[in-house]
Every structure is written in C-alpha cells, then in structure tokens.
Scaffold this motif. Structure first.
Motif, short mmCIF file in Angstrom:
data_model
loop_
_atom_site.label_atom_id
_atom_site.label_comp_id
_atom_site.label_asym_id
_atom_site.label_seq_id
_atom_site.Cartn_x
_atom_site.Cartn_y
_atom_site.Cartn_z
N VAL A 1 3.82 12.86 6.38
CA VAL A 1 4.69 13.23 7.36
C VAL A 1 5.82 14.42 6.38
CG1 VAL A 1 6.79 12.56 8.52
CG2 VAL A 1 4.90 11.02 8.27
N THR A 2 6.04 15.38 6.98
CA THR A 2 7.05 16.31 6.66
C THR A 2 8.44 15.51 6.28
OG1 THR A 2 7.81 17.40 8.46
CG2 THR A 2 5.69 18.49 7.25
N ALA B 1 0.75 -1.17 0.13
CA ALA B 1 0.16 0.18 -0.15
C ALA B 1 1.00 1.17 -0.27
CB ALA B 1 -0.91 0.02 1.28
N LEU B 2 1.77 1.20 0.87
CA LEU B 2 2.91 2.36 0.91
C LEU B 2 3.42 2.57 -0.58
CD1 LEU B 2 4.31 4.64 2.06
CD2 LEU B 2 6.03 2.85 2.89
N ALA B 3 4.11 1.46 -1.13
CA ALA B 3 4.63 1.57 -2.45
C ALA B 3 3.74 2.26 -3.58
CB ALA B 3 5.10 0.14 -3.00
N ILE C 1 6.33 3.83 -6.06
CA ILE C 1 7.79 3.09 -6.02
C ILE C 1 7.34 1.57 -5.81
CG2 ILE C 1 8.92 4.92 -4.90
CD1 ILE C 1 8.72 3.80 -2.29
N GLU C 2 8.21 1.06 -6.15
CA GLU C 2 8.19 -0.73 -6.09
C GLU C 2 8.04 -1.18 -4.59
OE1 GLU C 2 8.01 -2.69 -8.66
OE2 GLU C 2 7.59 -0.83 -10.16
N ARG C 3 7.30 -2.04 -4.38
CA ARG C 3 7.15 -2.80 -2.97
C ARG C 3 8.61 -3.40 -2.58
NH1 ARG C 3 8.20 -6.52 -0.31
NH2 ARG C 3 8.46 -7.99 -1.88
N TRP D 1 10.77 12.13 -0.49
CA TRP D 1 9.64 13.04 -0.72
C TRP D 1 8.40 12.30 -0.95
CZ3 TRP D 1 10.45 18.36 0.31
CH2 TRP D 1 9.22 19.08 -0.15
N LYS D 2 8.42 11.40 -1.97
CA LYS D 2 7.20 10.69 -2.25
C LYS D 2 6.78 9.65 -0.94
CE LYS D 2 7.55 9.46 -7.12
NZ LYS D 2 8.08 8.55 -7.93
N ILE D 3 7.72 9.05 -0.33
CA ILE D 3 7.20 8.48 0.88
C ILE D 3 6.61 9.08 1.99
CG2 ILE D 3 8.07 7.06 2.64
CD1 ILE D 3 10.37 5.77 1.05
#
Length: 75
Positions: free
Chosen positions: A51-52, A15-17, A22-24, A43-45
C-alpha cells in the motif's frame, strides 16, 4: 485501520512484523492505538502491505474524520 489492511492481506501480526522488520508486539500496540508509528515504520508497514504511504495516511485521516463526526465536542 491497520488491522483491517493486515487481515485483508491475510497476514498475522507476526507475518506483518516479519515482513516490515519490526516487533510483533509493536504491531499489536499500533493496532490498539497505544503507539503511533514513526514515518519510517509507516513506510515499512506500507511496503509489507503493498500500500502506498499516501493511501495509508489518507485512509487514517478519513477514519479520524468519521470518528470526530460521531464524537461530540467537549468545549
């Protein structure tokens, strides 16, 4: 640290990926400490985790400082 933030948000690696585009397996490698993400990926994460980047990097810095205190120097 990334794993803890991800879990706190209730996200799987997949889900985060997906949210960060980005790739898992890359998420897994970052969590394992086998890859260091670029600023663009950080930055993407951070956007996906709401979160900053500065808070994310400050937490990483604090964790590394704590680890350095516990690890004896090898001079």
């Amino acid at each position: 640290m990334l794993r803890a933030l991800r879990r706190r948000k209730g996200l799987s690696q997949e889900a985060l990926a997906h949210a960060a585009e980005i790739e898992r397996n890359y998420v897994s490698l970052i969590e394992l400490g086998r890859h260091s993400p670029s600023i663009r990926v950080i930055w993407k994460i951070c956007a996906a985790l709401d979160v900053t980047p500065s808070a994310f990097l400050a937490a990483a810095e604090a964790r590394l400082a704590e680890h350095a205190k516990r690890t004896p120097a090898t001079d």
